[in-house]
Design a protein around this motif. Structure first.
Motif, PDB file in Angstrom:
ATOM      1  N   VAL A   1       0.844  -1.198   0.000  1.00 54.74           N
ATOM      2  CA  VAL A   1       0.000   0.000   0.000  1.00 54.74           C
ATOM      3  C   VAL A   1       0.877   1.245   0.000  1.00 54.74           C
ATOM      4  O   VAL A   1       2.064   1.201   0.316  1.00 54.74           O
ATOM      5  CB  VAL A   1      -0.941   0.048   1.226  1.00 54.74           C
ATOM      6  CG1 VAL A   1      -1.893  -1.133   1.228  1.00 54.74           C
ATOM      7  CG2 VAL A   1      -0.146   0.103   2.520  1.00 54.74           C
ATOM      8  N   SER A   2       0.270   2.377  -0.336  1.00 50.67           N
ATOM      9  CA  SER A   2       0.969   3.659  -0.301  1.00 50.67           C
ATOM     10  C   SER A   2       0.959   4.218   1.114  1.00 50.67           C
ATOM     11  O   SER A   2       0.142   3.796   1.959  1.00 50.67           O
ATOM     12  CB  SER A   2       0.288   4.657  -1.234  1.00 50.67           C
ATOM     13  OG  SER A   2      -0.973   5.031  -0.699  1.00 50.67           O
ATOM     14  N   PRO A   3       1.833   5.194   1.419  1.00 52.35           N
ATOM     15  CA  PRO A   3       1.796   5.817   2.750  1.00 52.35           C
ATOM     16  C   PRO A   3       0.434   6.408   3.086  1.00 52.35           C
ATOM     17  O   PRO A   3      -0.039   6.292   4.223  1.00 52.35           O
ATOM     18  CB  PRO A   3       2.885   6.899   2.654  1.00 52.35           C
ATOM     19  CG  PRO A   3       3.854   6.360   1.649  1.00 52.35           C
ATOM     20  CD  PRO A   3       2.996   5.660   0.630  1.00 52.35           C
ATOM     21  N   LEU A   4      -0.205   7.065   2.113  1.00 53.49           N
ATOM     22  CA  LEU A   4      -1.505   7.669   2.388  1.00 53.49           C
ATOM     23  C   LEU A   4      -2.543   6.606   2.720  1.00 53.49           C
ATOM     24  O   LEU A   4      -3.316   6.746   3.674  1.00 53.49           O
ATOM     25  CB  LEU A   4      -1.961   8.497   1.191  1.00 53.49           C
ATOM     26  CG  LEU A   4      -3.318   9.199   1.352  1.00 53.49           C
ATOM     27  CD1 LEU A   4      -3.303  10.129   2.564  1.00 53.49           C
ATOM     28  CD2 LEU A   4      -3.664   9.985   0.084  1.00 53.49           C
ATOM     29  N   ALA A   5      -2.553   5.526   1.942  1.00 52.12           N
ATOM     30  CA  ALA A   5      -3.518   4.448   2.213  1.00 52.12           C
ATOM     31  C   ALA A   5      -3.254   3.824   3.571  1.00 52.12           C
ATOM     32  O   ALA A   5      -4.187   3.504   4.315  1.00 52.12           O
ATOM     33  CB  ALA A   5      -3.437   3.394   1.111  1.00 52.12           C
ATOM     34  N   TYR A   6      -1.973   3.635   3.909  1.00 47.78           N
ATOM     35  CA  TYR A   6      -1.643   3.059   5.208  1.00 47.78           C
ATOM     36  C   TYR A   6      -2.104   3.972   6.330  1.00 47.78           C
ATOM     37  O   TYR A   6      -2.710   3.522   7.310  1.00 47.78           O
ATOM     38  CB  TYR A   6      -0.136   2.835   5.303  1.00 47.78           C
ATOM     39  CG  TYR A   6       0.280   2.128   6.572  1.00 47.78           C
ATOM     40  CD1 TYR A   6       0.204   0.750   6.676  1.00 47.78           C
ATOM     41  CD2 TYR A   6       0.725   2.855   7.683  1.00 47.78           C
ATOM     42  CE1 TYR A   6       0.562   0.095   7.841  1.00 47.78           C
ATOM     43  CE2 TYR A   6       1.085   2.206   8.853  1.00 47.78           C
ATOM     44  CZ  TYR A   6       1.010   0.831   8.927  1.00 47.78           C
ATOM     45  OH  TYR A   6       1.356   0.198  10.090  1.00 47.78           O
ATOM     46  N   ARG A   7      -1.840   5.265   6.201  1.00 45.14           N
ATOM     47  CA  ARG A   7      -2.233   6.219   7.239  1.00 45.14           C
ATOM     48  C   ARG A   7      -3.749   6.241   7.403  1.00 45.14           C
ATOM     49  O   ARG A   7      -4.262   6.280   8.534  1.00 45.14           O
ATOM     50  CB  ARG A   7      -1.693   7.602   6.884  1.00 45.14           C
ATOM     51  CG  ARG A   7      -2.087   8.702   7.851  1.00 45.14           C
ATOM     52  CD  ARG A   7      -1.328   9.973   7.530  1.00 45.14           C
ATOM     53  NE  ARG A   7      -0.115  10.091   8.320  1.00 45.14           N
ATOM     54  CZ  ARG A   7       0.887  10.922   8.041  1.00 45.14           C
ATOM     55  NH1 ARG A   7       0.833  11.657   6.947  1.00 45.14           N
ATOM     56  NH2 ARG A   7       1.929  11.000   8.835  1.00 45.14           N
ATOM     57  N   ARG A   8      -4.470   6.200   6.306  1.00 44.27           N
ATOM     58  CA  ARG A   8      -5.931   6.212   6.390  1.00 44.27           C
ATOM     59  C   ARG A   8      -6.473   4.976   7.099  1.00 44.27           C
ATOM     60  O   ARG A   8      -7.497   5.029   7.767  1.00 44.27           O
ATOM     61  CB  ARG A   8      -6.527   6.316   4.990  1.00 44.27           C
ATOM     62  CG  ARG A   8      -6.500   7.725   4.417  1.00 44.27           C
ATOM     63  CD  ARG A   8      -7.041   7.768   3.011  1.00 44.27           C
ATOM     64  NE  ARG A   8      -7.209   9.140   2.561  1.00 44.27           N
ATOM     65  CZ  ARG A   8      -7.408   9.493   1.301  1.00 44.27           C
ATOM     66  NH1 ARG A   8      -7.474   8.552   0.356  1.00 44.27           N
ATOM     67  NH2 ARG A   8      -7.558  10.755   0.967  1.00 44.27           N
ATOM     68  N   THR A   9      -5.792   3.840   6.932  1.00 46.58           N
ATOM     69  CA  THR A   9      -6.231   2.610   7.590  1.00 46.58           C
ATOM     70  C   THR A   9      -6.291   2.784   9.096  1.00 46.58           C
ATOM     71  O   THR A   9      -7.200   2.298   9.771  1.00 46.58           O
ATOM     72  CB  THR A   9      -5.274   1.458   7.242  1.00 46.58           C
ATOM     73  OG1 THR A   9      -5.315   1.230   5.835  1.00 46.58           O
ATOM     74  CG2 THR A   9      -5.698   0.177   7.966  1.00 46.58           C
TER      75      THR A   9
END
Length: 318
Positions: free
Chosen positions: A301-309
């Motif tokens: 996953v991308s950093p943004l997707a990980y952070r949103r999780t």
């Protein structure tokens, strides 16, 4: 959000250690999880040790589960086809319920058709049998656990702790997961993609080992940390250091450094609002692009997707 109900289905020959993992992990956050244990008929279950366990519920409780978890059972009881009593019990599970297995529990999910065409794992020693019986499953026998959304499978023993902590982190974020891990006195996380085992013996730590250099590296992740830097700190030749490091850790120094940087970056993504470029600098990646590439290679996953999780949709733009 109400309390999340986890129902553990104990099968004949169940391993006592793994049977207790859900209660130990999820039960550490009783305001968020309720853990119930059942059997296929509501009666006592023989374990693979010299005792039986009495469960509190019959299979009907599976219909109320938000998560169903299948602990492992004795390999001598494995069957290619789904036993009718287990099939009837699983039929009570509502569509869309999250289902999790530990070790041989994956055989039950595969026999029930729940893993067809999906990625999964089980204990590495059972990989050949699993592949022969269930060729439509995309088996990954060298990882700790596989998260495929509503179905998660994990390898043996301690990986059951890993997948349960992963679910707490996924459900409630790193702060709650870290509190649970601390209460259970276990590491906050091990990556699902981490290898199940190391094929060669790991030598005991000694004064001539690399542990001091690993501690130093963790304190200086923002620095370049080349193999020469690490070997110089350990006062070893490049060849000797690389050999000893790999013997002790099970991976090369370069791969270990990248793993530590990714882990540190994940922590910062979970707990701060720092921009990706700033995080990259703090953990030693040359740029935000490099961090994105390494994070995607590690967890997909991308950093943004990980952070949103872990922090919700209201997150800074990358």
């Amino acid at each position: 959000m109400g309390v999340h109900r986890v129902v553990v289905l104990a099968l004949e020959g169940v391993y006592p250690f793994e049977l207790g993992i859900p209660s130990r992990v999820f039960g550490t956050a009783p305001d968020r999880y309720e853990v119930l244990t059942c059997s296929v008929d509501g009666g006592p279950v023989t374990t693979n040790s010299d005792f039986s366990v009495t469960v509190g519920h019959g299979p009907e409780v599976l219909a109320s589960a938000d998560t169903v978890l299948l602990p492992p059972f004795d390999t001598s009881l494995l069957t290619r086809e789904l036993p009718p009593d287990i099939g009837r019990a699983l039929a009570a599970v509502r569509p869309g319920t999250r289902i999790v297995s530990i070790c041989t529990g994956a055989f039950v999910l595969a026999a029930a058709g729940l893993l067809d065409g999906r990625p999964a794992t089980t204990h590495w020693a059972l990989a050949d049998t699993f592949r022969t019986w269930y060729p439509t499953v995309a088996l990954h026998p060298d990882v700790l656990f596989v998260d495929d959304g509503d179905v998660l499978t994990s390898a043996g023993a301690a990986s059951g702790v890993d997948v349960c902590l992963h679910l707490v982190r996924k459900d409630h974020g790193s702060a709650v997961a870290n509190q649970v891990a601390r209460a259970c006195v276990v590491p906050p996380w091990r990556d699902g993609g981490q290898a199940q085992y190391i094929q060669h013996p790991v030598p005991a730590a000694s004064a001539n080992g690399t542990s001091a250099t690993r501690r130093w590296a963790l304190e200086n992740l923002h620095e370049p940390l080349s193999l020469a830097d690490l070997a110089a700190h350990a006062r070893m030749s490049l060849r000797t250091f690389a050999r000893r490091f790999t013997e002790e850790v099970g991976m090369s120094p370069g791969r270990w450094v990248i793993q530590q940087r990714v882990d540190r970056a994940r922590h910062l993504l979970e707990t701060t609002d720092l921009a990706v470029d700033d995080i990259a600098g703090q953990v030693g990646f040359a740029s935000g692009t490099s961090l994105r590439e390494h994070l995607h290679a590690a967890i997909g996953v991308s950093p943004l997707a990980y952070r949103r999780t872990f922090r919700g949709a209201a997150t800074p733009v990358e």
